[in-house]
Design an enzyme around this catalytic site. Structure first.
Site, PDB file in Angstrom:
ATOM      1  N   ASN A   1      -7.525 -10.413   1.904  1.00  0.00           N
ATOM      2  CA  ASN A   1      -7.152  -9.339   3.035  1.00  0.00           C
ATOM      3  C   ASN A   1      -8.882  -9.194   3.655  1.00  0.00           C
ATOM      4  O   ASN A   1      -9.696  -9.516   2.849  1.00  0.00           O
ATOM      5  CB  ASN A   1      -6.753  -8.180   2.006  1.00  0.00           C
ATOM      6  CG  ASN A   1      -7.613  -7.934   0.746  1.00  0.00           C
ATOM      7  OD1 ASN A   1      -8.681  -8.652   0.584  1.00  0.00           O
ATOM      8  ND2 ASN A   1      -7.225  -6.888   0.319  1.00  0.00           N
TER       9      ASN A   1
ATOM     10  N   CYS B   1     -11.566  -0.537  -5.664  1.00  0.00           N
ATOM     11  CA  CYS B   1     -10.714  -1.783  -5.015  1.00  0.00           C
ATOM     12  C   CYS B   1     -11.449  -3.145  -5.496  1.00  0.00           C
ATOM     13  O   CYS B   1     -12.699  -3.327  -5.226  1.00  0.00           O
ATOM     14  CB  CYS B   1     -10.819  -1.508  -3.386  1.00  0.00           C
ATOM     15  SG  CYS B   1     -10.360  -2.807  -2.745  1.00  0.00           S
ATOM     16  N   GLY B   2     -10.586  -4.069  -6.119  1.00  0.00           N
ATOM     17  CA  GLY B   2     -11.147  -5.225  -6.745  1.00  0.00           C
ATOM     18  C   GLY B   2     -11.524  -6.036  -5.497  1.00  0.00           C
ATOM     19  O   GLY B   2     -12.602  -6.762  -5.256  1.00  0.00           O
ATOM     20  N   THR B   3     -10.559  -6.479  -4.480  1.00  0.00           N
ATOM     21  CA  THR B   3     -11.433  -7.412  -3.518  1.00  0.00           C
ATOM     22  C   THR B   3     -12.510  -6.655  -2.764  1.00  0.00           C
ATOM     23  O   THR B   3     -13.214  -7.349  -2.366  1.00  0.00           O
ATOM     24  CB  THR B   3     -10.136  -7.565  -2.492  1.00  0.00           C
ATOM     25  OG1 THR B   3      -9.432  -6.346  -1.942  1.00  0.00           O
ATOM     26  CG2 THR B   3      -8.914  -8.524  -3.159  1.00  0.00           C
TER      27      THR B   3
ATOM     28  N   HIS C   1     -12.094  -7.218   5.028  1.00  0.00           N
ATOM     29  CA  HIS C   1     -12.899  -6.066   4.365  1.00  0.00           C
ATOM     30  C   HIS C   1     -14.019  -5.921   5.350  1.00  0.00           C
ATOM     31  O   HIS C   1     -14.597  -6.936   6.222  1.00  0.00           O
ATOM     32  CB  HIS C   1     -13.592  -6.306   3.060  1.00  0.00           C
ATOM     33  CG  HIS C   1     -12.709  -6.385   2.044  1.00  0.00           C
ATOM     34  ND1 HIS C   1     -12.134  -5.115   1.304  1.00  0.00           N
ATOM     35  CD2 HIS C   1     -11.577  -7.231   1.640  1.00  0.00           C
ATOM     36  CE1 HIS C   1     -11.378  -5.425   0.273  1.00  0.00           C
ATOM     37  NE2 HIS C   1     -10.842  -6.621   0.684  1.00  0.00           N
TER      38      HIS C   1
ATOM     39  N   ASN D   1     -10.014  -2.927   5.245  1.00  0.00           N
ATOM     40  CA  ASN D   1     -10.566  -2.046   4.117  1.00  0.00           C
ATOM     41  C   ASN D   1     -12.103  -1.850   4.445  1.00  0.00           C
ATOM     42  O   ASN D   1     -12.498  -2.817   4.704  1.00  0.00           O
ATOM     43  CB  ASN D   1     -10.278  -2.682   2.722  1.00  0.00           C
ATOM     44  CG  ASN D   1      -8.896  -3.088   2.573  1.00  0.00           C
ATOM     45  OD1 ASN D   1      -8.024  -1.982   2.089  1.00  0.00           O
ATOM     46  ND2 ASN D   1      -8.259  -4.455   2.698  1.00  0.00           N
TER      47      ASN D   1
ATOM     48  N   GLU E   1      -9.382   2.502   1.496  1.00  0.00           N
ATOM     49  CA  GLU E   1      -8.373   1.181   1.366  1.00  0.00           C
ATOM     50  C   GLU E   1      -7.714   1.398   2.833  1.00  0.00           C
ATOM     51  O   GLU E   1      -6.831   2.505   2.903  1.00  0.00           O
ATOM     52  CB  GLU E   1      -7.842   1.252   0.512  1.00  0.00           C
ATOM     53  CG  GLU E   1      -8.503   0.404  -0.853  1.00  0.00           C
ATOM     54  CD  GLU E   1      -7.572   0.032  -2.099  1.00  0.00           C
ATOM     55  OE1 GLU E   1      -6.363  -0.649  -1.790  1.00  0.00           O
ATOM     56  OE2 GLU E   1      -8.029  -0.017  -3.253  1.00  0.00           O
ATOM     57  N   ARG E   2      -7.281   0.188   3.309  1.00  0.00           N
ATOM     58  CA  ARG E   2      -6.319   0.167   4.464  1.00  0.00           C
ATOM     59  C   ARG E   2      -5.054   0.602   3.869  1.00  0.00           C
ATOM     60  O   ARG E   2      -4.598   0.043   2.738  1.00  0.00           O
ATOM     61  CB  ARG E   2      -6.194  -1.376   4.773  1.00  0.00           C
ATOM     62  CG  ARG E   2      -5.163  -1.467   5.610  1.00  0.00           C
ATOM     63  CD  ARG E   2      -5.242  -3.175   6.382  1.00  0.00           C
ATOM     64  NE  ARG E   2      -5.004  -4.055   5.486  1.00  0.00           N
ATOM     65  CZ  ARG E   2      -4.738  -5.314   5.515  1.00  0.00           C
ATOM     66  NH1 ARG E   2      -4.835  -5.692   6.731  1.00  0.00           N
ATOM     67  NH2 ARG E   2      -4.539  -6.268   4.528  1.00  0.00           N
TER      68      ARG E   2
ATOM     69  N   ASN F   1       0.903  -1.240   0.132  1.00  0.00           N
ATOM     70  CA  ASN F   1       0.059   0.109  -0.002  1.00  0.00           C
ATOM     71  C   ASN F   1       0.971   1.159   0.025  1.00  0.00           C
ATOM     72  O   ASN F   1       2.164   1.133   0.243  1.00  0.00           O
ATOM     73  CB  ASN F   1      -0.961   0.017   1.494  1.00  0.00           C
ATOM     74  CG  ASN F   1      -1.946  -1.109   1.093  1.00  0.00           C
ATOM     75  OD1 ASN F   1      -2.698  -1.396   0.125  1.00  0.00           O
ATOM     76  ND2 ASN F   1      -2.070  -1.926   2.362  1.00  0.00           N
TER      77      ASN F   1
ATOM     78  N   GLY G   1      -7.119  -7.178  -5.894  1.00  0.00           N
ATOM     79  CA  GLY G   1      -7.941  -7.582  -7.268  1.00  0.00           C
ATOM     80  C   GLY G   1      -7.523  -6.846  -8.373  1.00  0.00           C
ATOM     81  O   GLY G   1      -7.185  -7.457  -9.452  1.00  0.00           O
ATOM     82  N   ASN G   2      -7.613  -5.633  -8.345  1.00  0.00           N
ATOM     83  CA  ASN G   2      -7.046  -4.844  -9.553  1.00  0.00           C
ATOM     84  C   ASN G   2      -5.851  -5.068 -10.015  1.00  0.00           C
ATOM     85  O   ASN G   2      -5.520  -5.179 -11.098  1.00  0.00           O
ATOM     86  CB  ASN G   2      -7.433  -3.388  -9.222  1.00  0.00           C
ATOM     87  CG  ASN G   2      -8.794  -2.865  -9.098  1.00  0.00           C
ATOM     88  OD1 ASN G   2      -9.725  -3.579  -9.681  1.00  0.00           O
ATOM     89  ND2 ASN G   2      -9.026  -1.966  -8.041  1.00  0.00           N
TER      90      ASN G   2
HETATM   91  N1  LIG Z   1      -5.377  -1.804   0.727  1.00  0.00           N
HETATM   92  C1  LIG Z   1      -5.481  -3.305   0.654  1.00  0.00           C
HETATM   93  C2  LIG Z   1      -4.644  -4.164  -0.654  1.00  0.00           C
HETATM   94  C3  LIG Z   1      -5.172  -3.406  -1.987  1.00  0.00           C
HETATM   95  C4  LIG Z   1      -6.539  -3.771  -2.593  1.00  0.00           C
HETATM   96  C5  LIG Z   1      -6.880  -3.545  -4.074  1.00  0.00           C
HETATM   97  N2  LIG Z   1      -6.840  -2.064  -4.172  1.00  0.00           N
HETATM   98  C6  LIG Z   1      -7.680  -4.341  -4.816  1.00  0.00           C
HETATM   99  O1  LIG Z   1      -8.034  -4.015  -5.761  1.00  0.00           O
HETATM  100  O2  LIG Z   1      -8.273  -5.453  -4.235  1.00  0.00           O
HETATM  101  C7  LIG Z   1      -5.205  -4.208   1.829  1.00  0.00           C
HETATM  102  O3  LIG Z   1      -4.362  -3.644   2.519  1.00  0.00           O
HETATM  103  O4  LIG Z   1      -5.787  -5.216   1.969  1.00  0.00           O
END
Ligand SMILES: N[C@@H](CCC[C@H](N)C(=O)O)C(=O)O
Length: 269
Positions: free
Chosen positions: A151, A211-213, A153, A184, A202-203, A66, A76-77
């Protein structure tokens, strides 16, 4: 001694990272470079740093840092962008790539057209630890749903997402005591069957365009709460991801764009 590092800046729905092929350019101390290079005015400007490396159990590996230098287990992205990177740079001719991450091996499905990959689908594995949480006193929202996509959420459903002051509530929720590793945070509003508007804090990076995840966790939380079925479009500030979950205990597939911004070279000492 100064060393030149080639990098590529890429973005998935505006979630932008700096990508370095560490098979070619080993990068000691990536936490430090994630912080320095992510800065908008004095660095390259990004949401973080992504390292592409070798793996002994998959085709390639990904590490994601990060903007504050913390390492995450999954992105994810970035996983979609890595698919584009590997294929277009000629590092693989495969359209199904196994990517080793700190949250396990993910499968990337590429859809190339005339040698260009604009869209990638990722088998994100099995969402885990899905449970409602009570946020408690001192927080402006009473409850949310926790989901792990590798991760952590926290998804909070609201009636009107335009009323959420993300900049103000994000930092405190990221450090909510229920999540000792930080979390996140996604605010979500179901706007129709299979359509969810989401904004993310986002964390380790703060507000990002997407954020993909986080989109995956949002779709899972919506299904868990009976707000949507198992297939949704998650509409973020930077654009839309299509999420298909095969249901509890099953795999989840995320599909969306991957875009190259530019190639560059930066010196490190
Ligand atoms: N900030 C997230 C890691 C990045 C996630 C991302 N942007 C995505 O697209 O999934 C974390 O610290 O878990």
């Amino acid at each position: 001694m100064e060393r030149k590092i080639e990098f590529t800046k890429m973005q998935g729905l505006g979630n932008d990272y700096i990508y370095v092929d560490v098979m070619k350019y080993p990068l000691p101390d990536p936490e430090r470079y994630a912080v320095e290079w992510s800065r908008p005015h004095t660095g390259i400007g990004s949401d973080g740093l992504v390292l592409i490396g070798r793996s002994d159990r998959a085709d390639f590996s990904m590490r994601i840092f990060n903007a504050d230098g913390s390492e995450a287990k999954m992105c994810g992205n970035a996983s979609r962008c890595i698919g584009k990177y590997l294929y277009e740079k000629g590092l693989t001719g495969k359209t199904e790539i196994l990517l080793d991450t700190l949250s396990g091996v993910k499968v990337l499905h590429l859809f190339p057209e005339q040698g260009v990959v604009n869209r990638v689908s990722v088998d994100m594995g099995v969402p885990a630890d899905i449970h409602p949480v009570t946020l408690g006193d001192g927080f402006p929202y009473a409850e949310g749903i926790a989901v792990s996509m590798g991760n952590p959420h926290l998804v909070i459903f609201v009636d009107d997402i335009s009323q959420v002051a993300l900049q103000d509530v994000g930092p405190a929720l990221e450090r909510h005591p229920l999540f000792p590793d930080r979390v996140n945070v996604e605010f979500a509003q179901v706007i129709g069957e299979g359509e969810i508007r989401m904004r993310v804090w986002e964390r380790g990076s703060g507000i990002t365009q997407a954020c993909g995840t986080g989109a995956c966790a949002t779709a899972v939380a919506a299904s868990f709460a009976g707000r949507c079925r198992n297939e949704s479009d998650v509409v973020m500030d930077g654009g839309v991801l299509h999420i298909r979950w095969t249901g509890e205990g099953g795999h989840l597939f995320m599909t969306g764009p991957a875009v190259k911004v530019f190639d560059g070279v930066i010196e490190i000492s």
